[in-house]
Design a protein around this motif. Sequence first.
Motif, PDB file in Angstrom:
ATOM      1  N   CYS A   1       8.727  -0.546  11.402  1.00  0.00           N
ATOM      2  CA  CYS A   1       7.709  -0.671  10.363  1.00  0.00           C
ATOM      3  C   CYS A   1       7.414  -2.148  10.092  1.00  0.00           C
ATOM      4  O   CYS A   1       8.335  -2.951   9.920  1.00  0.00           O
ATOM      5  CB  CYS A   1       8.181   0.017   9.091  1.00  0.00           C
ATOM      6  SG  CYS A   1       7.020  -0.089   7.713  1.00  0.00           S
TER       7      CYS A   1
ATOM      8  N   ASP B   1       6.151  -3.318   7.471  1.00  0.00           N
ATOM      9  CA  ASP B   1       6.383  -3.641   6.060  1.00  0.00           C
ATOM     10  C   ASP B   1       7.865  -3.747   5.716  1.00  0.00           C
ATOM     11  O   ASP B   1       8.289  -4.719   5.111  1.00  0.00           O
ATOM     12  CB  ASP B   1       5.725  -2.598   5.152  1.00  0.00           C
ATOM     13  CG  ASP B   1       4.209  -2.668   5.178  1.00  0.00           C
ATOM     14  OD1 ASP B   1       3.666  -3.723   5.567  1.00  0.00           O
ATOM     15  OD2 ASP B   1       3.567  -1.667   4.817  1.00  0.00           O
ATOM     16  N   CYS B   2       8.645  -2.736   6.115  1.00  0.00           N
ATOM     17  CA  CYS B   2      10.044  -2.707   5.673  1.00  0.00           C
ATOM     18  C   CYS B   2      11.060  -2.869   6.804  1.00  0.00           C
ATOM     19  O   CYS B   2      12.250  -3.043   6.549  1.00  0.00           O
ATOM     20  CB  CYS B   2      10.324  -1.410   4.907  1.00  0.00           C
ATOM     21  SG  CYS B   2      10.365   0.070   5.951  1.00  0.00           S
TER      22      CYS B   2
ATOM     23  N   ARG C   1       3.550   1.592  10.718  1.00  0.00           N
ATOM     24  CA  ARG C   1       4.330   1.771   9.497  1.00  0.00           C
ATOM     25  C   ARG C   1       5.100   3.083   9.512  1.00  0.00           C
ATOM     26  O   ARG C   1       4.642   4.066  10.080  1.00  0.00           O
ATOM     27  CB  ARG C   1       3.410   1.761   8.272  1.00  0.00           C
ATOM     28  CG  ARG C   1       2.840   0.413   7.982  1.00  0.00           C
ATOM     29  CD  ARG C   1       1.934   0.421   6.747  1.00  0.00           C
ATOM     30  NE  ARG C   1       1.534  -0.941   6.454  1.00  0.00           N
ATOM     31  CZ  ARG C   1       0.553  -1.571   7.091  1.00  0.00           C
ATOM     32  NH1 ARG C   1      -0.136  -0.959   8.029  1.00  0.00           N
ATOM     33  NH2 ARG C   1       0.264  -2.825   6.785  1.00  0.00           N
ATOM     34  N   CYS C   2       6.252   3.080   8.826  1.00  0.00           N
ATOM     35  CA  CYS C   2       6.989   4.311   8.613  1.00  0.00           C
ATOM     36  C   CYS C   2       6.192   5.160   7.613  1.00  0.00           C
ATOM     37  O   CYS C   2       5.271   4.668   6.961  1.00  0.00           O
ATOM     38  CB  CYS C   2       8.398   4.017   8.089  1.00  0.00           C
ATOM     39  SG  CYS C   2       8.440   3.207   6.468  1.00  0.00           S
TER      40      CYS C   2
ATOM     41  N   CYS D   1       6.024   3.833   3.808  1.00  0.00           N
ATOM     42  CA  CYS D   1       5.171   2.635   3.654  1.00  0.00           C
ATOM     43  C   CYS D   1       3.698   2.978   3.872  1.00  0.00           C
ATOM     44  O   CYS D   1       2.825   2.464   3.165  1.00  0.00           O
ATOM     45  CB  CYS D   1       5.613   1.531   4.614  1.00  0.00           C
ATOM     46  SG  CYS D   1       7.177   0.747   4.125  1.00  0.00           S
ATOM     47  N   GLN D   2       3.408   3.860   4.817  1.00  0.00           N
ATOM     48  CA  GLN D   2       2.031   4.276   5.045  1.00  0.00           C
ATOM     49  C   GLN D   2       1.504   5.027   3.829  1.00  0.00           C
ATOM     50  O   GLN D   2       0.374   4.805   3.400  1.00  0.00           O
ATOM     51  CB  GLN D   2       1.917   5.153   6.299  1.00  0.00           C
ATOM     52  CG  GLN D   2       0.501   5.538   6.643  1.00  0.00           C
ATOM     53  CD  GLN D   2      -0.356   4.344   7.040  1.00  0.00           C
ATOM     54  OE1 GLN D   2       0.110   3.440   7.721  1.00  0.00           O
ATOM     55  NE2 GLN D   2      -1.604   4.342   6.623  1.00  0.00           N
TER      56      GLN D   2
ATOM     57  N   ARG E   1       2.485   4.710   0.692  1.00  0.00           N
ATOM     58  CA  ARG E   1       2.251   3.722  -0.388  1.00  0.00           C
ATOM     59  C   ARG E   1       0.957   2.957  -0.157  1.00  0.00           C
ATOM     60  O   ARG E   1       0.170   2.737  -1.068  1.00  0.00           O
ATOM     61  CB  ARG E   1       3.417   2.744  -0.474  1.00  0.00           C
ATOM     62  CG  ARG E   1       4.610   3.276  -1.241  1.00  0.00           C
ATOM     63  CD  ARG E   1       5.609   2.169  -1.571  1.00  0.00           C
ATOM     64  NE  ARG E   1       6.229   1.575  -0.399  1.00  0.00           N
ATOM     65  CZ  ARG E   1       7.299   2.085   0.230  1.00  0.00           C
ATOM     66  NH1 ARG E   1       7.849   3.194  -0.200  1.00  0.00           N
ATOM     67  NH2 ARG E   1       7.802   1.462   1.272  1.00  0.00           N
ATOM     68  N   ARG E   2       0.720   2.579   1.080  1.00  0.00           N
ATOM     69  CA  ARG E   2      -0.500   1.837   1.423  1.00  0.00           C
ATOM     70  C   ARG E   2      -1.746   2.674   1.141  1.00  0.00           C
ATOM     71  O   ARG E   2      -2.734   2.173   0.601  1.00  0.00           O
ATOM     72  CB  ARG E   2      -0.443   1.431   2.897  1.00  0.00           C
ATOM     73  CG  ARG E   2      -1.617   0.616   3.350  1.00  0.00           C
ATOM     74  CD  ARG E   2      -1.395   0.203   4.805  1.00  0.00           C
ATOM     75  NE  ARG E   2      -2.558  -0.372   5.404  1.00  0.00           N
ATOM     76  CZ  ARG E   2      -2.885  -1.645   5.344  1.00  0.00           C
ATOM     77  NH1 ARG E   2      -2.100  -2.492   4.713  1.00  0.00           N
ATOM     78  NH2 ARG E   2      -3.985  -2.091   5.909  1.00  0.00           N
TER      79      ARG E   2
END
Length: 110
Positions: free
Chosen positions: A78, A80-81, A98-99, A102-103, A105-106
């Motif tokens: 990912c 992001d994280c 992204r995992c 995270c996807q 949340r985005r």
Amino acid sequence: MDASTARMRLESTLTEIDRSIVVLRGDPSARDGRPGSDAGSVMTDTDRDRALLEAAVQHRRAVVEAIARLDGGRYGLCVDCGAAVPEGRLQARPEAERCVPCQSRRERRR
């Protein structure tokens, strides 16, 4: 997904996207000679093609970035994280960056 399979799928997708972009960038005025076409239908076709072209360019960018992550040893992680992107997600969308958390949340922020 192993690196060679990922590369093969990404490069194949990139080739398909590039072909689509060439077609979508064709001359929209060529539609004027179609039987039954009028200014309204030409504008609608042009707008649709423009939207498809924009989507194809964005998809191409995602695939190129995925190939860069593959080359850099970060493919499947990912952006992001740093967690692993699930195998099923990579099978469905090899360019996924992204995992799932995270996807999600985005997408909620949009």
